[in-house]
Design a protein around this motif. Structure first.
Motif, PDB file in Angstrom:
ATOM      1  N   ILE A  29       0.711  -1.314  -0.054  1.00 38.17           N
ATOM      2  CA  ILE A  29      -0.151  -0.101   0.053  1.00 38.17           C
ATOM      3  C   ILE A  29       0.975   1.095  -0.348  1.00 38.17           C
ATOM      4  O   ILE A  29       0.337   2.345   0.052  1.00 38.17           O
ATOM      5  N   GLN A  30       2.193   1.046  -0.121  1.00 44.29           N
ATOM      6  CA  GLN A  30       2.904   2.271   0.086  1.00 44.29           C
ATOM      7  C   GLN A  30       2.798   3.194  -1.024  1.00 44.29           C
ATOM      8  O   GLN A  30       3.194   4.538  -1.123  1.00 44.29           O
ATOM      9  N   SER A  31       2.261   2.890  -2.297  1.00 45.53           N
ATOM     10  CA  SER A  31       2.019   3.739  -3.332  1.00 45.53           C
ATOM     11  C   SER A  31       0.762   4.493  -3.104  1.00 45.53           C
ATOM     12  O   SER A  31       0.434   5.142  -4.053  1.00 45.53           O
ATOM     13  N   TYR A  32      -0.006   4.349  -2.013  1.00 39.81           N
ATOM     14  CA  TYR A  32      -1.491   4.895  -2.058  1.00 39.81           C
ATOM     15  C   TYR A  32      -1.237   5.734  -0.837  1.00 39.81           C
ATOM     16  O   TYR A  32      -0.442   5.927  -0.027  1.00 39.81           O
ATOM     17  N   SER A  33      -2.094   7.098  -1.212  1.00 37.43           N
ATOM     18  CA  SER A  33      -2.445   8.066  -0.143  1.00 37.43           C
ATOM     19  C   SER A  33      -3.908   7.639   0.687  1.00 37.43           C
ATOM     20  O   SER A  33      -4.636   6.991  -0.168  1.00 37.43           O
ATOM     21  N   LEU A  34      -3.488   7.655   1.867  1.00 34.90           N
ATOM     22  CA  LEU A  34      -4.718   7.129   2.736  1.00 34.90           C
ATOM     23  C   LEU A  34      -5.311   8.373   3.421  1.00 34.90           C
ATOM     24  O   LEU A  34      -4.819   9.160   4.037  1.00 34.90           O
ATOM     25  N   GLY A  35      -6.798   8.421   3.410  1.00 32.96           N
ATOM     26  CA  GLY A  35      -7.575   9.445   4.063  1.00 32.96           C
ATOM     27  C   GLY A  35      -8.630   8.831   5.100  1.00 32.96           C
ATOM     28  O   GLY A  35      -8.898   7.757   4.965  1.00 32.96           O
ATOM     29  N   TRP A  36      -8.875   9.659   6.175  1.00 31.51           N
ATOM     30  CA  TRP A  36      -9.788   9.448   7.041  1.00 31.51           C
ATOM     31  C   TRP A  36     -11.235  10.456   6.783  1.00 31.51           C
ATOM     32  O   TRP A  36     -10.684  11.667   6.738  1.00 31.51           O
ATOM     33  N   PHE A  37     -12.221  10.008   6.628  1.00 29.87           N
ATOM     34  CA  PHE A  37     -13.421  10.906   6.665  1.00 29.87           C
ATOM     35  C   PHE A  37     -14.453  10.591   7.833  1.00 29.87           C
ATOM     36  O   PHE A  37     -14.163   9.410   8.221  1.00 29.87           O
ATOM     37  N   ARG A  38     -15.420  11.519   7.922  1.00 32.36           N
ATOM     38  CA  ARG A  38     -16.350  11.137   8.913  1.00 32.36           C
ATOM     39  C   ARG A  38     -17.551  11.806   8.528  1.00 32.36           C
ATOM     40  O   ARG A  38     -17.812  12.813   7.696  1.00 32.36           O
ATOM     41  N   GLN A  39     -18.676  11.059   9.127  1.00 31.11           N
ATOM     42  CA  GLN A  39     -19.977  11.347   8.857  1.00 31.11           C
ATOM     43  C   GLN A  39     -20.919  11.348  10.154  1.00 31.11           C
ATOM     44  O   GLN A  39     -21.108  10.240  10.618  1.00 31.11           O
ATOM     45  N   ALA A  40     -21.476  12.583  10.419  1.00 29.96           N
ATOM     46  CA  ALA A  40     -22.226  12.541  11.465  1.00 29.96           C
ATOM     47  C   ALA A  40     -23.725  12.460  11.362  1.00 29.96           C
ATOM     48  O   ALA A  40     -24.097  12.762   9.663  1.00 29.96           O
ATOM     49  N   PRO A  41     -24.683  12.070  12.113  1.00 31.39           N
ATOM     50  CA  PRO A  41     -26.178  12.082  11.665  1.00 31.39           C
ATOM     51  C   PRO A  41     -26.751  13.177  11.137  1.00 31.39           C
ATOM     52  O   PRO A  41     -26.398  14.305  11.520  1.00 31.39           O
ATOM     53  N   GLU A  46     -17.488  14.349   5.802  1.00 38.47           N
ATOM     54  CA  GLU A  46     -16.330  15.379   5.683  1.00 38.47           C
ATOM     55  C   GLU A  46     -15.135  14.857   5.899  1.00 38.47           C
ATOM     56  O   GLU A  46     -14.787  13.528   6.470  1.00 38.47           O
ATOM     57  N   TYR A  47     -14.146  15.412   5.305  1.00 36.74           N
ATOM     58  CA  TYR A  47     -12.671  15.211   5.392  1.00 36.74           C
ATOM     59  C   TYR A  47     -12.027  15.347   6.799  1.00 36.74           C
ATOM     60  O   TYR A  47     -12.321  16.493   7.484  1.00 36.74           O
ATOM     61  N   VAL A  48     -11.222  14.638   7.145  1.00 38.10           N
ATOM     62  CA  VAL A  48     -10.549  14.638   8.732  1.00 38.10           C
ATOM     63  C   VAL A  48      -9.159  14.917   8.433  1.00 38.10           C
ATOM     64  O   VAL A  48      -8.610  15.976   8.915  1.00 38.10           O
ATOM     65  N   THR A  49      -8.426  13.679   7.877  1.00 38.51           N
ATOM     66  CA  THR A  49      -7.206  13.931   7.567  1.00 38.51           C
ATOM     67  C   THR A  49      -6.650  12.905   6.609  1.00 38.51           C
ATOM     68  O   THR A  49      -7.489  12.167   6.078  1.00 38.51           O
ATOM     69  N   SER A  50      -5.213  12.946   6.092  1.00 40.80           N
ATOM     70  CA  SER A  50      -4.803  12.105   5.371  1.00 40.80           C
ATOM     71  C   SER A  50      -3.281  12.026   5.474  1.00 40.80           C
ATOM     72  O   SER A  50      -2.653  12.839   5.977  1.00 40.80           O
ATOM     73  N   ILE A  51      -2.884  11.058   4.992  1.00 41.13           N
ATOM     74  CA  ILE A  51      -1.143  10.833   4.855  1.00 41.13           C
ATOM     75  C   ILE A  51      -0.969  10.288   3.684  1.00 41.13           C
ATOM     76  O   ILE A  51      -1.400   9.369   2.705  1.00 41.13           O
ATOM     77  N   THR A  52      -0.023  11.148   3.021  1.00 43.76           N
ATOM     78  CA  THR A  52       0.337  10.629   1.473  1.00 43.76           C
ATOM     79  C   THR A  52       1.277   9.460   1.423  1.00 43.76           C
ATOM     80  O   THR A  52       1.653   8.969   2.456  1.00 43.76           O
ATOM     81  N   CYS A  95     -12.237   4.999   6.485  1.00 45.36           N
ATOM     82  CA  CYS A  95     -10.787   5.182   5.965  1.00 45.36           C
ATOM     83  C   CYS A  95     -10.928   4.827   4.159  1.00 45.36           C
ATOM     84  O   CYS A  95     -11.741   4.157   3.736  1.00 45.36           O
ATOM     85  N   ALA A  96      -9.986   5.686   3.676  1.00 40.15           N
ATOM     86  CA  ALA A  96     -10.164   5.516   2.147  1.00 40.15           C
ATOM     87  C   ALA A  96      -8.634   5.573   1.621  1.00 40.15           C
ATOM     88  O   ALA A  96      -7.932   6.113   2.079  1.00 40.15           O
ATOM     89  N   ALA A  97      -8.386   4.973   0.410  1.00 41.62           N
ATOM     90  CA  ALA A  97      -7.395   4.781  -0.245  1.00 41.62           C
ATOM     91  C   ALA A  97      -7.351   5.314  -1.727  1.00 41.62           C
ATOM     92  O   ALA A  97      -8.396   5.236  -2.626  1.00 41.62           O
TER      93      ALA A  97
END
Length: 124
Positions: A29-41, A46-52, A95-97
């Motif tokens: 997975i080292q070639s992927y950027s990974l993100g965290w999102f969240r959704q409240a009721p 919405e975007y939270v953070t990511s690591i390239t 999480c997303a990639a």
């Protein structure tokens, strides 16, 4: 194809901490950027953070200094350490990639793979 599976969510009191994990089924997975999102009721995701793929992080202002994203490429994992949680952080966290380059990691449309989400509930 890549499967992402989040874990580590739960119920925590305000001021507490949680560590979310996201396991990727794909090797290398080292070639992927990974993100965290969240959704409240009742709210949009919405975007939270990511690591390239180079290890650079891009937290949103509301979580700076409280949340930290990290990755373990050897074990195909990404983590979200969440400290000083408050009720506004209550949401389903995803999480997303993506392997795209030169795109906005804050835009959910740029991610090809998504986990099923894990619930985080912060009580006041």
């Amino acid at each position: 194809q890549m499967q992402l599976v989040e874990s580590g969510g739960g119920l925590v009191q305000a001021g507490g901490s949680l560590r979310l994990s996201c396991a990727a089924s794909k090797q290398n997975i080292q070639s992927y950027s990974l993100g965290w999102f969240r959704q409240a009721p009742g709210k949009e995701r919405e975007y939270v953070t990511s690591i390239t793929w180079t290890g650079k992080t891009w937290p949103v202002d509301s979580v700076k200094g409280r949340f930290a994203v990290s990755r373990d490429n050897d074990n195909n994992m990404v983590f979200l350490q969440m400290n000083s949680l408050n009720p506004d952080d209550t949401a389903v966290y995803y999480c997303a990639a993506t392997d795209l380059r030169g795109i906005s990691l804050g835009d959910a449309r740029n991610y090809q793979y998504w986990g099923q989400g894990t619930q985080v509930t912060v009580s006041s």
